[in-house]
Design a protein around this motif. Structure first.
Motif, PDB file in Angstrom:
ATOM      1  N   LYS A 214       0.813  -1.211   0.000  1.00  0.00           N
ATOM      2  CA  LYS A 214       0.000   0.000   0.000  1.00  0.00           C
ATOM      3  C   LYS A 214       0.850   1.266   0.000  1.00  0.00           C
ATOM      4  CE  LYS A 214      -4.177   1.971   1.885  1.00  0.00           C
ATOM      5  NZ  LYS A 214      -5.315   1.860   2.769  1.00  0.00           N
ATOM      6  N   HIS A 215       2.178   1.133   0.057  1.00  0.00           N
ATOM      7  CA  HIS A 215       2.987   2.351   0.163  1.00  0.00           C
ATOM      8  C   HIS A 215       4.206   2.398  -0.750  1.00  0.00           C
ATOM      9  CE1 HIS A 215       4.861  -0.475   2.932  1.00  0.00           C
ATOM     10  NE2 HIS A 215       5.975   0.178   2.709  1.00  0.00           N
ATOM     11  N   SER A 216       4.797   1.266  -1.120  1.00  0.00           N
ATOM     12  CA  SER A 216       6.042   1.298  -1.892  1.00  0.00           C
ATOM     13  C   SER A 216       5.806   1.838  -3.307  1.00  0.00           C
ATOM     14  CB  SER A 216       6.643  -0.107  -1.986  1.00  0.00           C
ATOM     15  OG  SER A 216       6.992  -0.576  -0.704  1.00  0.00           O
ATOM     16  N   HIS A 217       6.666   2.776  -3.717  1.00  0.00           N
ATOM     17  CA  HIS A 217       6.558   3.356  -5.052  1.00  0.00           C
ATOM     18  C   HIS A 217       7.842   4.110  -5.385  1.00  0.00           C
ATOM     19  CE1 HIS A 217       5.215   6.613  -2.354  1.00  0.00           C
ATOM     20  NE2 HIS A 217       5.657   7.460  -3.272  1.00  0.00           N
ATOM     21  N   VAL A 218       7.932   4.556  -6.625  1.00  0.00           N
ATOM     22  CA  VAL A 218       9.023   5.443  -7.029  1.00  0.00           C
ATOM     23  C   VAL A 218       8.414   6.814  -7.287  1.00  0.00           C
ATOM     24  CG1 VAL A 218      10.762   5.957  -8.785  1.00  0.00           C
ATOM     25  CG2 VAL A 218      10.410   3.593  -8.029  1.00  0.00           C
ATOM     26  N   LEU A 219       8.929   7.816  -6.569  1.00  0.00           N
ATOM     27  CA  LEU A 219       8.480   9.191  -6.757  1.00  0.00           C
ATOM     28  C   LEU A 219       9.387   9.842  -7.793  1.00  0.00           C
ATOM     29  CD1 LEU A 219       6.581  11.448  -5.700  1.00  0.00           C
ATOM     30  CD2 LEU A 219       8.386  12.015  -4.050  1.00  0.00           C
ATOM     31  N   VAL A 220       8.781  10.358  -8.872  1.00  0.00           N
ATOM     32  CA  VAL A 220       9.561  11.024  -9.917  1.00  0.00           C
ATOM     33  C   VAL A 220       9.647  12.503  -9.558  1.00  0.00           C
ATOM     34  CG1 VAL A 220       9.816  11.442 -12.385  1.00  0.00           C
ATOM     35  CG2 VAL A 220       8.663   9.365 -11.590  1.00  0.00           C
ATOM     36  N   LYS A 221      10.872  12.979  -9.322  1.00  0.00           N
ATOM     37  CA  LYS A 221      11.054  14.341  -8.800  1.00  0.00           C
ATOM     38  C   LYS A 221      11.285  15.335  -9.936  1.00  0.00           C
ATOM     39  CE  LYS A 221      12.658  14.653  -4.787  1.00  0.00           C
ATOM     40  NZ  LYS A 221      13.036  14.538  -3.371  1.00  0.00           N
ATOM     41  N   ALA A 222      10.328  15.401 -10.842  1.00  0.00           N
ATOM     42  CA  ALA A 222      10.425  16.327 -11.969  1.00  0.00           C
ATOM     43  C   ALA A 222       9.667  17.602 -11.645  1.00  0.00           C
ATOM     44  CB  ALA A 222       9.849  15.685 -13.224  1.00  0.00           C
ATOM     45  N   LYS A 223      10.233  18.727 -12.044  1.00  0.00           N
ATOM     46  CA  LYS A 223       9.554  20.019 -11.866  1.00  0.00           C
ATOM     47  C   LYS A 223       9.175  20.550 -13.248  1.00  0.00           C
ATOM     48  CE  LYS A 223       9.817  20.821  -7.362  1.00  0.00           C
ATOM     49  NZ  LYS A 223       9.513  19.426  -7.033  1.00  0.00           N
ATOM     50  N   LEU A 224       7.881  20.649 -13.495  1.00  0.00           N
ATOM     51  CA  LEU A 224       7.435  21.174 -14.775  1.00  0.00           C
ATOM     52  C   LEU A 224       7.349  22.687 -14.705  1.00  0.00           C
ATOM     53  CD1 LEU A 224       6.403  18.121 -14.707  1.00  0.00           C
ATOM     54  CD2 LEU A 224       4.908  18.859 -16.536  1.00  0.00           C
ATOM     55  N   GLU A 225       7.774  23.334 -15.777  1.00  0.00           N
ATOM     56  CA  GLU A 225       7.826  24.794 -15.801  1.00  0.00           C
ATOM     57  C   GLU A 225       6.461  25.415 -16.084  1.00  0.00           C
ATOM     58  OE1 GLU A 225      10.787  26.375 -15.098  1.00  0.00           O
ATOM     59  OE2 GLU A 225      11.446  24.324 -14.698  1.00  0.00           O
ATOM     60  N   GLN A 226       5.647  24.710 -16.860  1.00  0.00           N
ATOM     61  CA  GLN A 226       4.353  25.272 -17.255  1.00  0.00           C
ATOM     62  C   GLN A 226       3.357  24.157 -17.522  1.00  0.00           C
ATOM     63  OE1 GLN A 226       6.193  27.421 -20.357  1.00  0.00           O
ATOM     64  NE2 GLN A 226       5.875  25.876 -21.922  1.00  0.00           N
ATOM     65  N   PRO A 227       2.055  24.505 -17.574  1.00  0.00           N
ATOM     66  CA  PRO A 227       1.041  23.485 -17.870  1.00  0.00           C
ATOM     67  C   PRO A 227       1.305  22.827 -19.232  1.00  0.00           C
ATOM     68  CG  PRO A 227       0.001  25.497 -17.080  1.00  0.00           C
ATOM     69  CD  PRO A 227       1.454  25.828 -17.312  1.00  0.00           C
ATOM     70  N   LEU A 228       0.801  21.596 -19.385  1.00  0.00           N
ATOM     71  CA  LEU A 228       1.068  20.819 -20.602  1.00  0.00           C
ATOM     72  C   LEU A 228      -0.100  20.897 -21.584  1.00  0.00           C
ATOM     73  CD1 LEU A 228       2.531  17.610 -18.911  1.00  0.00           C
ATOM     74  CD2 LEU A 228       3.828  19.310 -20.202  1.00  0.00           C
ATOM     75  N   GLN A 229       0.210  21.299 -22.818  1.00  0.00           N
ATOM     76  CA  GLN A 229      -0.759  21.244 -23.921  1.00  0.00           C
ATOM     77  C   GLN A 229      -0.529  19.992 -24.766  1.00  0.00           C
ATOM     78  OE1 GLN A 229      -3.203  23.400 -24.185  1.00  0.00           O
ATOM     79  NE2 GLN A 229      -2.481  24.822 -22.633  1.00  0.00           N
ATOM     80  N   ASN A 230       0.674  19.434 -24.676  1.00  0.00           N
ATOM     81  CA  ASN A 230       1.042  18.209 -25.390  1.00  0.00           C
ATOM     82  C   ASN A 230       1.984  17.427 -24.487  1.00  0.00           C
ATOM     83  OD1 ASN A 230       0.186  19.121 -28.268  1.00  0.00           O
ATOM     84  ND2 ASN A 230       1.574  20.732 -27.586  1.00  0.00           N
ATOM     85  N   PHE A 231       1.950  16.113 -24.572  1.00  0.00           N
ATOM     86  CA  PHE A 231       2.948  15.332 -23.845  1.00  0.00           C
ATOM     87  C   PHE A 231       2.988  13.912 -24.387  1.00  0.00           C
ATOM     88  CE2 PHE A 231      -0.893  14.468 -21.401  1.00  0.00           C
ATOM     89  CZ  PHE A 231      -0.817  13.099 -21.210  1.00  0.00           C
ATOM     90  N   THR A 232       4.082  13.237 -24.069  1.00  0.00           N
ATOM     91  CA  THR A 232       4.254  11.812 -24.372  1.00  0.00           C
ATOM     92  C   THR A 232       4.861  11.141 -23.151  1.00  0.00           C
ATOM     93  OG1 THR A 232       4.683  12.311 -26.702  1.00  0.00           O
ATOM     94  CG2 THR A 232       5.361  10.135 -25.912  1.00  0.00           C
ATOM     95  N   VAL A 233       4.360   9.960 -22.806  1.00  0.00           N
ATOM     96  CA  VAL A 233       4.924   9.132 -21.736  1.00  0.00           C
ATOM     97  C   VAL A 233       5.265   7.771 -22.325  1.00  0.00           C
ATOM     98  CG1 VAL A 233       4.432   7.935 -19.568  1.00  0.00           C
ATOM     99  CG2 VAL A 233       3.620  10.275 -19.896  1.00  0.00           C
TER     100      VAL A 233
END
Length: 197
Positions: free
Chosen positions: A14-33
């Motif tokens: 219920k708790h183990s995970h990987v936290l991705v420490k990314a800081k986005l500069e602005q809201p996203l109008q497009n993206f790919t994962v």
């Protein structure tokens, strides 16, 4: 640089995970994962969860069963049917653009028919990004029955759409740098029992 490495999620939790420490500069109008996973789970599980204070499923890559992926933007989703793979790793990429709402989906490097979702929407930038759990609240609200067990690697996120050639590059970790994050510039923190191997 995590080239040739994988995150191993050894058991449901219920708790183990990987936290991705990314800081986005602005809201996203497009993206790919993009990411690669390897598991024998048949129950539903979450691979990539991007949550804002306003919307828990801002971006979510979720697998409800072995032959379907669900891709959420802003709380709504489209489904993609895939062949049931018996014990093979799966590489998936999903892209979205606000102006048309078009969603692209690639499975093991091959494009699937495009679909539409949330035209005109904007994805918020103040986000909590988690691998291996589904957030029902900002940075938490995890459910053991949606936790991932297995291996995740080659995680990428771009603030733009993608092409089949880019997807195949991501499969082979050919990018030195990805605009938001990539496997060679991956900012992360392990929470609980997840191992980098």
């Amino acid at each position: 640089d995590l080239i040739y490495k994988v995150f191993v999620f050894p058991q449901e939790t219920k708790h183990s995970h990987v936290l991705v420490k990314a800081k986005l500069e602005q809201p996203l109008q497009n993206f790919t994962v993009c990411l690669r996973s390897y598991t024998d789970l048949t129950r539903p599980y979450s691979l990539f969860s991007y949550t804002t204070k306003a919307q828990d499923n801002e971006i979510l890559l979720f697998k409800p069963n072995p032959s379907e992926y669900r891709f959420y933007v802003g709380g709504k989703f489209v489904s993609f049917s895939i062949p049931k793979n018996i014990m093979e790793s799966e590489h998936v990429c999903a892209s979205w653009e606000s102006t048309t709402g078009i969603v692209g989906f690639w499975f093991n490097g091959n494009p699937w028919p495009r679909k539409g979702l949330q035209k005109g929407y904007t994805v918020g930038e103040k986000a909590s990004i988690v691998l291996g759990q589904e957030q029902d609240s900002f940075g938490g609200g995890f459910d053991t029955q949606q936790s991932f067990v297995g291996e995740i690697s080659s995680v990428y996120m771009w603030d733009m759409g993608t092409s089949t050639s880019m997807v195949r590059g991501a499969m082979d970790d050919q990018f030195a740098d990805a605009p938001i994050f990539g496997w060679r510039n991956f900012p992360y923190e392990v929470v609980g029992e997840v191992y980098l191997k």
